[in-house]
Scaffold this motif. Structure first.
Motif, PDB file in Angstrom:
ATOM      1  N   GLY A 107    -141.952  50.083  17.410  1.00 51.97           N
ATOM      2  CA  GLY A 107    -143.231  49.155  17.725  1.00 51.97           C
ATOM      3  C   GLY A 107    -144.241  49.204  16.648  1.00 51.97           C
ATOM      4  N   ARG A 108    -145.385  49.680  16.957  1.00 51.12           N
ATOM      5  CA  ARG A 108    -146.666  49.545  16.009  1.00 51.12           C
ATOM      6  C   ARG A 108    -146.835  51.151  15.534  1.00 51.12           C
ATOM      7  N   LYS A 109    -145.855  51.991  15.965  1.00 57.38           N
ATOM      8  CA  LYS A 109    -146.261  53.341  15.599  1.00 57.38           C
ATOM      9  C   LYS A 109    -145.120  53.926  14.508  1.00 57.38           C
ATOM     10  N   SER A 110    -145.471  54.793  13.921  1.00 57.49           N
ATOM     11  CA  SER A 110    -144.636  55.387  12.865  1.00 57.49           C
ATOM     12  C   SER A 110    -144.116  56.681  13.416  1.00 57.49           C
ATOM     13  N   LEU A 111    -142.806  56.965  13.622  1.00 57.91           N
ATOM     14  CA  LEU A 111    -142.210  58.280  14.073  1.00 57.91           C
ATOM     15  C   LEU A 111    -141.628  59.024  12.686  1.00 57.91           C
ATOM     16  N   PHE A 112    -141.785  60.242  12.762  1.00 54.39           N
ATOM     17  CA  PHE A 112    -141.107  61.125  11.467  1.00 54.39           C
ATOM     18  C   PHE A 112    -139.864  61.749  12.226  1.00 54.39           C
ATOM     19  N   LYS A 113    -139.034  61.721  11.547  1.00 55.69           N
ATOM     20  CA  LYS A 113    -137.631  62.221  11.835  1.00 55.69           C
ATOM     21  C   LYS A 113    -137.011  63.208  10.799  1.00 55.69           C
ATOM     22  N   PHE A 114    -136.697  64.160  11.167  1.00 50.63           N
ATOM     23  CA  PHE A 114    -136.020  65.325  10.409  1.00 50.63           C
ATOM     24  C   PHE A 114    -134.779  64.987   9.766  1.00 50.63           C
ATOM     25  N   ASN A 115    -134.782  65.357   8.293  1.00 59.94           N
ATOM     26  CA  ASN A 115    -133.356  64.901   7.716  1.00 59.94           C
ATOM     27  C   ASN A 115    -132.978  66.140   6.815  1.00 59.94           C
ATOM     28  N   LEU A 116    -131.861  66.848   7.361  1.00 57.21           N
ATOM     29  CA  LEU A 116    -131.384  67.964   6.816  1.00 57.21           C
ATOM     30  C   LEU A 116    -130.894  67.944   5.522  1.00 57.21           C
ATOM     31  N   GLU A 117    -130.585  66.833   4.795  1.00 58.19           N
ATOM     32  CA  GLU A 117    -129.648  66.833   3.733  1.00 58.19           C
ATOM     33  C   GLU A 117    -130.379  67.785   2.397  1.00 58.19           C
ATOM     34  N   PRO A 118    -131.537  67.484   2.099  1.00 58.91           N
ATOM     35  CA  PRO A 118    -131.913  68.190   0.753  1.00 58.91           C
ATOM     36  C   PRO A 118    -131.776  69.590   1.143  1.00 58.91           C
ATOM     37  N   ILE A 119    -132.001  70.054   2.141  1.00 56.01           N
ATOM     38  CA  ILE A 119    -132.200  71.439   2.433  1.00 56.01           C
ATOM     39  C   ILE A 119    -130.794  72.091   2.395  1.00 56.01           C
ATOM     40  N   ALA A 120    -129.938  71.494   2.964  1.00 62.25           N
ATOM     41  CA  ALA A 120    -128.325  71.653   2.902  1.00 62.25           C
ATOM     42  C   ALA A 120    -127.857  71.643   1.439  1.00 62.25           C
ATOM     43  N   GLU A 121    -128.308  70.837   0.669  1.00 63.70           N
ATOM     44  CA  GLU A 121    -127.953  70.717  -0.820  1.00 63.70           C
ATOM     45  C   GLU A 121    -128.549  72.052  -1.544  1.00 63.70           C
ATOM     46  N   LEU A 122    -129.722  72.455  -1.271  1.00 62.35           N
ATOM     47  CA  LEU A 122    -130.231  73.455  -2.015  1.00 62.35           C
ATOM     48  C   LEU A 122    -129.522  74.882  -1.305  1.00 62.35           C
ATOM     49  N   ARG A 123    -129.408  74.966  -0.207  1.00 59.82           N
ATOM     50  CA  ARG A 123    -128.674  76.011   0.482  1.00 59.82           C
ATOM     51  C   ARG A 123    -127.404  76.294  -0.252  1.00 59.82           C
ATOM     52  N   GLU A 124    -126.739  75.007  -0.331  1.00 60.85           N
ATOM     53  CA  GLU A 124    -125.412  75.068  -0.961  1.00 60.85           C
ATOM     54  C   GLU A 124    -125.395  75.664  -2.510  1.00 60.85           C
ATOM     55  N   TYR A 125    -126.393  75.264  -3.173  1.00 55.93           N
ATOM     56  CA  TYR A 125    -126.681  75.729  -4.609  1.00 55.93           C
ATOM     57  C   TYR A 125    -126.732  77.355  -4.543  1.00 55.93           C
ATOM     58  N   LYS A 131    -151.059  64.131   5.570  1.00 55.95           N
ATOM     59  CA  LYS A 131    -150.933  64.584   4.173  1.00 55.95           C
ATOM     60  C   LYS A 131    -149.755  65.464   4.146  1.00 55.95           C
ATOM     61  N   HIS A 132    -149.586  66.360   5.050  1.00 59.09           N
ATOM     62  CA  HIS A 132    -148.235  67.319   5.055  1.00 59.09           C
ATOM     63  C   HIS A 132    -147.170  66.608   5.015  1.00 59.09           C
ATOM     64  N   LEU A 133    -147.072  65.585   6.204  1.00 60.55           N
ATOM     65  CA  LEU A 133    -145.836  64.831   6.332  1.00 60.55           C
ATOM     66  C   LEU A 133    -145.496  63.952   5.041  1.00 60.55           C
ATOM     67  N   ARG A 134    -146.239  63.485   4.439  1.00 61.52           N
ATOM     68  CA  ARG A 134    -146.136  62.805   3.089  1.00 61.52           C
ATOM     69  C   ARG A 134    -145.297  63.746   2.073  1.00 61.52           C
ATOM     70  N   VAL A 184    -138.344  64.852   5.473  1.00 55.95           N
ATOM     71  CA  VAL A 184    -138.391  63.919   6.732  1.00 55.95           C
ATOM     72  C   VAL A 184    -138.315  62.486   6.446  1.00 55.95           C
ATOM     73  N   HIS A 185    -138.234  61.608   7.346  1.00 56.71           N
ATOM     74  CA  HIS A 185    -138.593  60.286   7.016  1.00 56.71           C
ATOM     75  C   HIS A 185    -139.277  59.686   8.077  1.00 56.71           C
ATOM     76  N   SER A 186    -139.842  58.518   8.033  1.00 58.79           N
ATOM     77  CA  SER A 186    -140.461  57.790   8.966  1.00 58.79           C
ATOM     78  C   SER A 186    -139.628  56.610   9.408  1.00 58.79           C
ATOM     79  N   VAL A 187    -139.794  56.435  10.646  1.00 64.34           N
ATOM     80  CA  VAL A 187    -139.197  55.271  11.245  1.00 64.34           C
ATOM     81  C   VAL A 187    -140.163  54.720  12.121  1.00 64.34           C
ATOM     82  N   ARG A 188    -140.206  52.919  12.059  1.00 63.37           N
ATOM     83  CA  ARG A 188    -141.021  52.398  12.923  1.00 63.37           C
ATOM     84  C   ARG A 188    -140.492  52.376  14.277  1.00 63.37           C
TER      85      ARG A 188
END
Lengths: 154, 116
Positions: free
Chosen positions: B76-94, B59-62, B70-74
Protein backbone atom coordinates in the motif's frame (compact mmCIF):
# COMPACT_ATOMS: atom_id res chain seq x y z
CA UNK A 1 29.75 -11.63 11.78
CA UNK A 2 32.79 -13.79 12.22
CA UNK A 3 35.76 -12.51 10.28
CA UNK A 4 38.17 -15.27 11.17
CA UNK A 5 38.78 -18.98 11.12
CA UNK A 6 40.35 -20.73 14.07
CA UNK A 7 41.60 -24.30 14.18
CA UNK A 8 43.09 -26.15 17.14
CA UNK A 9 44.89 -29.42 16.71
CA UNK A 10 46.80 -31.64 19.12
CA UNK A 11 49.95 -33.07 17.60
CA UNK A 12 51.80 -35.97 19.13
CA UNK A 13 55.18 -34.53 18.29
CA UNK A 14 57.61 -32.31 20.17
CA UNK A 15 57.23 -28.57 19.72
CA UNK A 16 60.63 -28.39 18.00
CA UNK A 17 59.44 -30.92 15.41
CA UNK A 18 56.25 -28.97 14.71
CA UNK A 19 58.16 -25.71 14.50
CA UNK A 20 60.44 -27.21 11.86
CA UNK A 21 57.51 -28.61 9.85
CA UNK A 22 55.98 -25.12 9.81
CA UNK A 23 58.98 -22.91 9.19
CA UNK A 24 61.39 -24.99 7.11
CA UNK A 25 60.21 -24.12 3.62
CA UNK A 26 60.84 -27.62 2.27
CA UNK A 27 58.96 -29.31 5.10
CA UNK A 28 56.12 -26.78 4.89
CA UNK A 29 55.90 -27.56 1.20
CA UNK A 30 55.64 -31.30 1.80
CA UNK A 31 52.49 -31.23 3.92
CA UNK A 32 50.95 -28.10 2.46
CA UNK A 33 51.41 -29.23 -1.12
CA UNK A 34 53.54 -26.44 -2.52
CA UNK A 35 57.02 -26.17 -3.99
CA UNK A 36 58.54 -23.07 -2.41
CA UNK A 37 61.47 -21.21 -3.95
CA UNK A 38 63.23 -20.26 -0.75
CA UNK A 39 63.20 -20.00 3.04
CA UNK A 40 60.81 -17.98 5.17
CA UNK A 41 62.38 -14.70 6.30
CA UNK A 42 60.62 -12.02 8.36
CA UNK A 43 59.40 -9.10 6.20
CA UNK A 44 60.20 -11.00 3.02
CA UNK A 45 58.01 -12.69 0.45
CA UNK A 46 58.31 -16.41 -0.17
CA UNK A 47 56.86 -17.69 -3.42
CA UNK A 48 56.11 -21.07 -4.82
CA UNK A 49 53.88 -23.21 -6.97
CA UNK A 50 51.05 -25.42 -5.72
CA UNK A 51 51.76 -29.08 -6.43
CA UNK A 52 48.21 -30.50 -6.16
CA UNK A 53 47.38 -32.22 -9.45
CA UNK A 54 45.31 -29.90 -11.63
CA UNK A 55 46.28 -26.82 -9.62
CA UNK A 56 49.90 -26.49 -10.63
CA UNK A 57 49.09 -23.12 -12.20
CA UNK A 58 48.31 -21.67 -8.79
CA UNK A 59 51.06 -19.59 -7.26
CA UNK A 60 51.70 -19.56 -3.54
CA UNK A 61 52.84 -16.36 -1.94
CA UNK A 62 53.34 -15.39 1.67
CA UNK A 63 54.79 -12.29 3.30
CA UNK A 64 56.28 -13.42 6.60
CA UNK A 65 55.22 -11.28 9.57
CA UNK A 66 56.59 -12.98 12.66
CA UNK A 67 58.89 -15.86 13.50
CA UNK A 68 59.16 -16.31 17.26
CA UNK A 69 60.85 -19.70 17.65
CA UNK A 70 58.54 -22.48 18.86
CA UNK A 71 55.86 -19.90 19.67
CA UNK A 72 54.51 -17.99 16.71
CA UNK A 73 54.85 -18.08 12.93
CA UNK A 74 52.70 -15.76 10.85
CA UNK A 75 52.34 -14.51 7.31
CA UNK A 76 49.86 -12.70 5.12
CA UNK A 77 48.72 -14.21 1.86
CA UNK A 78 46.50 -13.17 -1.01
CA UNK A 79 43.09 -14.60 -1.83
CA UNK A 80 42.95 -14.31 -5.61
CA UNK A 81 39.55 -13.76 -7.21
CA UNK A 82 39.69 -16.93 -9.20
CA UNK A 83 41.62 -20.15 -8.88
CA UNK A 84 40.73 -21.27 -12.35
CA UNK A 85 43.37 -21.11 -15.06
CA UNK A 86 41.23 -18.68 -16.99
CA UNK A 87 41.09 -15.43 -15.09
CA UNK A 88 43.82 -16.44 -12.70
CA UNK A 89 45.78 -13.32 -11.69
CA UNK A 90 49.42 -13.04 -12.70
CA UNK A 91 50.06 -10.22 -10.28
CA UNK A 92 49.26 -10.71 -6.61
CA UNK A 93 50.25 -7.23 -5.48
CA UNK A 94 46.70 -5.89 -5.73
CA UNK A 95 44.94 -8.91 -4.26
CA UNK A 96 43.50 -8.48 -0.77
CA UNK A 97 45.26 -10.47 1.94
CA UNK A 98 44.41 -12.32 5.09
CA UNK A 99 46.69 -12.96 8.07
CA UNK A 100 47.59 -16.55 8.94
CA UNK A 101 49.00 -17.25 12.41
CA UNK A 102 50.37 -20.51 13.76
CA UNK A 103 50.66 -20.53 17.56
CA UNK A 104 52.38 -23.38 19.34
CA UNK A 105 52.01 -24.53 22.92
CA UNK A 106 53.70 -27.37 24.70
CA UNK A 107 51.34 -30.03 26.08
CA UNK A 108 51.86 -33.15 28.20
CA UNK A 109 52.25 -35.42 25.20
CA UNK A 110 53.16 -33.08 22.39
CA UNK A 111 52.12 -29.78 20.92
CA UNK A 112 48.92 -27.81 20.67
CA UNK A 113 48.79 -25.92 17.40
CA UNK A 114 46.31 -23.07 17.00
CA UNK A 115 45.89 -21.73 13.49
CA UNK A 116 43.94 -18.55 12.87
CA UNK A 117 43.20 -16.84 9.61
CA UNK A 118 41.73 -13.37 9.88
CA UNK A 119 40.87 -10.34 7.76
CA UNK A 120 38.18 -11.84 5.55
CA UNK A 121 36.19 -8.63 5.71
CA UNK A 122 38.68 -7.12 3.26
CA UNK A 123 37.92 -9.68 0.57
CA UNK A 124 35.69 -8.69 -2.30
CA UNK A 125 32.76 -11.01 -2.82
CA UNK A 126 33.68 -12.52 -6.13
CA UNK A 127 35.83 -15.44 -5.05
CA UNK A 128 35.14 -18.19 -7.53
CA UNK A 129 35.65 -21.05 -5.16
CA UNK A 130 32.84 -23.16 -6.58
CA UNK A 131 35.09 -24.39 -9.36
CA UNK A 132 37.71 -25.41 -6.84
CA UNK A 133 35.15 -27.13 -4.68
CA UNK A 134 33.93 -29.21 -7.61
CA UNK A 135 37.42 -30.61 -7.80
CA UNK A 136 37.75 -31.51 -4.18
CA UNK A 137 38.67 -35.01 -5.27
CA UNK A 138 42.03 -33.53 -6.18
CA UNK A 139 42.70 -32.54 -2.60
CA UNK A 140 41.54 -35.84 -1.17
CA UNK A 141 43.75 -37.68 -3.61
CA UNK A 142 46.68 -35.49 -2.72
CA UNK A 143 46.10 -36.15 0.96
CA UNK A 144 46.41 -39.86 0.29
CA UNK A 145 49.63 -39.25 -1.66
CA UNK A 146 51.11 -37.51 1.35
CA UNK A 147 49.97 -40.19 3.74
CA UNK A 148 51.63 -42.78 1.52
CA UNK A 149 54.74 -40.68 1.27
CA UNK A 150 55.00 -40.26 5.02
CA UNK A 151 54.29 -43.95 5.59
CA UNK A 152 57.10 -44.89 3.19
CA UNK A 153 59.53 -42.61 4.99
CA UNK A 154 58.78 -43.88 8.46
CA UNK B 1 19.08 -6.37 -7.27
CA UNK B 2 17.21 -9.18 -8.95
CA UNK B 3 17.61 -12.81 -8.06
CA UNK B 4 18.99 -13.53 -11.53
CA UNK B 5 21.74 -10.96 -11.36
CA UNK B 6 22.81 -12.09 -7.92
CA UNK B 7 23.42 -15.53 -9.33
CA UNK B 8 25.38 -14.21 -12.28
CA UNK B 9 29.06 -13.48 -12.13
CA UNK B 10 28.39 -9.75 -12.24
CA UNK B 11 26.02 -10.21 -9.33
CA UNK B 12 28.71 -11.96 -7.35
CA UNK B 13 30.88 -8.90 -7.67
CA UNK B 14 29.01 -7.46 -4.75
CA UNK B 15 31.43 -7.37 -1.92
CA UNK B 16 31.61 -9.60 1.11
CA UNK B 17 33.22 -6.58 2.69
CA UNK B 18 29.90 -4.79 2.35
CA UNK B 19 28.14 -7.60 4.18
CA UNK B 20 30.68 -7.63 6.97
CA UNK B 21 30.48 -3.87 7.36
CA UNK B 22 26.71 -4.00 7.28
CA UNK B 23 26.63 -6.59 10.05
CA UNK B 24 29.41 -5.06 12.09
CA UNK B 25 27.11 -2.77 14.03
CA UNK B 26 24.91 -3.66 17.02
CA UNK B 27 21.89 -1.69 15.77
CA UNK B 28 21.99 -3.30 12.37
CA UNK B 29 22.50 -6.73 13.89
CA UNK B 30 19.42 -6.20 16.06
CA UNK B 31 17.46 -5.16 12.97
CA UNK B 32 18.57 -8.34 11.24
CA UNK B 33 17.55 -10.31 14.33
CA UNK B 34 14.06 -8.76 14.15
CA UNK B 35 13.74 -9.38 10.41
CA UNK B 36 15.20 -12.84 10.16
CA UNK B 37 11.99 -14.43 11.40
CA UNK B 38 10.85 -13.85 7.82
CA UNK B 39 7.99 -11.44 8.56
CA UNK B 40 8.37 -8.16 6.64
CA UNK B 41 8.21 -5.12 8.94
CA UNK B 42 7.65 -1.43 8.52
CA UNK B 43 10.04 1.27 9.68
CA UNK B 44 7.63 2.21 12.50
CA UNK B 45 7.51 -1.38 13.71
CA UNK B 46 11.28 -1.54 13.63
CA UNK B 47 11.68 1.79 15.42
CA UNK B 48 9.38 0.71 18.25
CA UNK B 49 11.26 -0.68 21.28
CA UNK B 50 14.47 0.97 20.13
CA UNK B 51 16.06 4.15 21.45
CA UNK B 52 16.76 5.38 17.98
CA UNK B 53 14.84 7.80 15.81
CA UNK B 54 12.99 6.77 12.70
CA UNK B 55 15.66 8.58 10.65
CA UNK B 56 18.47 6.64 12.30
CA UNK B 57 16.70 3.30 11.77
CA UNK B 58 16.05 4.23 8.13
CA UNK B 59 19.74 4.98 7.65
CA UNK B 60 20.73 1.60 9.09
CA UNK B 61 18.15 -0.15 6.91
CA UNK B 62 19.65 1.52 3.83
CA UNK B 63 23.10 0.16 4.74
CA UNK B 64 21.61 -3.34 5.08
CA UNK B 65 19.76 -2.84 1.82
CA UNK B 66 22.91 -1.80 -0.07
CA UNK B 67 24.60 -5.00 1.10
CA UNK B 68 21.59 -6.97 -0.13
CA UNK B 69 20.78 -8.27 3.35
CA UNK B 70 17.33 -6.70 3.41
CA UNK B 71 15.12 -5.35 0.69
CA UNK B 72 12.01 -3.26 0.79
CA UNK B 73 8.64 -4.23 -0.58
CA UNK B 74 5.67 -1.90 -1.04
CA UNK B 75 2.54 -2.66 0.90
CA UNK B 76 0.00 0.00 0.00
CA UNK B 77 1.49 3.32 1.03
CA UNK B 78 4.00 1.75 3.34
CA UNK B 79 7.43 0.27 2.71
CA UNK B 80 8.07 -3.04 4.42
CA UNK B 81 11.55 -4.42 4.95
CA UNK B 82 12.24 -8.05 4.33
CA UNK B 83 15.22 -10.20 5.22
CA UNK B 84 17.29 -11.77 2.46
CA UNK B 85 19.62 -14.57 3.46
CA UNK B 86 21.62 -14.97 0.28
CA UNK B 87 24.56 -12.57 0.73
CA UNK B 88 25.21 -13.92 4.21
CA UNK B 89 25.00 -17.47 2.93
CA UNK B 90 27.52 -16.70 0.16
CA UNK B 91 30.00 -15.27 2.61
CA UNK B 92 29.49 -18.17 4.98
CA UNK B 93 30.13 -20.51 2.08
CA UNK B 94 33.49 -18.93 1.31
CA UNK B 95 34.57 -19.09 4.96
CA UNK B 96 33.45 -22.74 5.06
CA UNK B 97 35.49 -23.43 1.96
CA UNK B 98 38.67 -21.89 3.43
CA UNK B 99 37.98 -23.60 6.74
CA UNK B 100 37.77 -26.96 5.04
CA UNK B 101 41.03 -26.40 3.20
CA UNK B 102 42.64 -25.79 6.60
CA UNK B 103 41.15 -28.98 8.06
CA UNK B 104 42.68 -30.95 5.23
CA UNK B 105 46.05 -29.18 5.40
CA UNK B 106 46.26 -29.69 9.18
CA UNK B 107 45.32 -33.32 8.80
CA UNK B 108 48.29 -33.69 6.46
CA UNK B 109 50.51 -31.77 8.88
CA UNK B 110 49.47 -34.12 11.68
CA UNK B 111 50.33 -37.17 9.62
CA UNK B 112 53.58 -35.51 8.62
CA UNK B 113 54.90 -34.60 12.09
CA UNK B 114 53.61 -37.68 13.88
CA UNK B 115 55.13 -40.25 11.59
CA UNK B 116 58.68 -38.99 11.43
Amino acid sequence: MDDRIEKRIELKAPISRVWRALTDYREFGEWFGVKLDGPFVVDEVTRGQITHPGYEHIKWEGLVQKMEPERLFSFTWPHPKSLEKKGYPQDYSKEPRTLVEFRLEKTADGTLLVVTESGFKKLPGDRQHESFRRNEGGWTEQMKNIENYVARKS
Amino acid sequence: MSHESRNSLAGKRRTHALVFTALGDPTRLSLVAKLCTGTPRSISQLTKHSNLTRQAITKHLRVLESAGIVHSVRAGRKSLFKFNLEPIAELREYLDFVSEQWDQALFRLKAFVESK
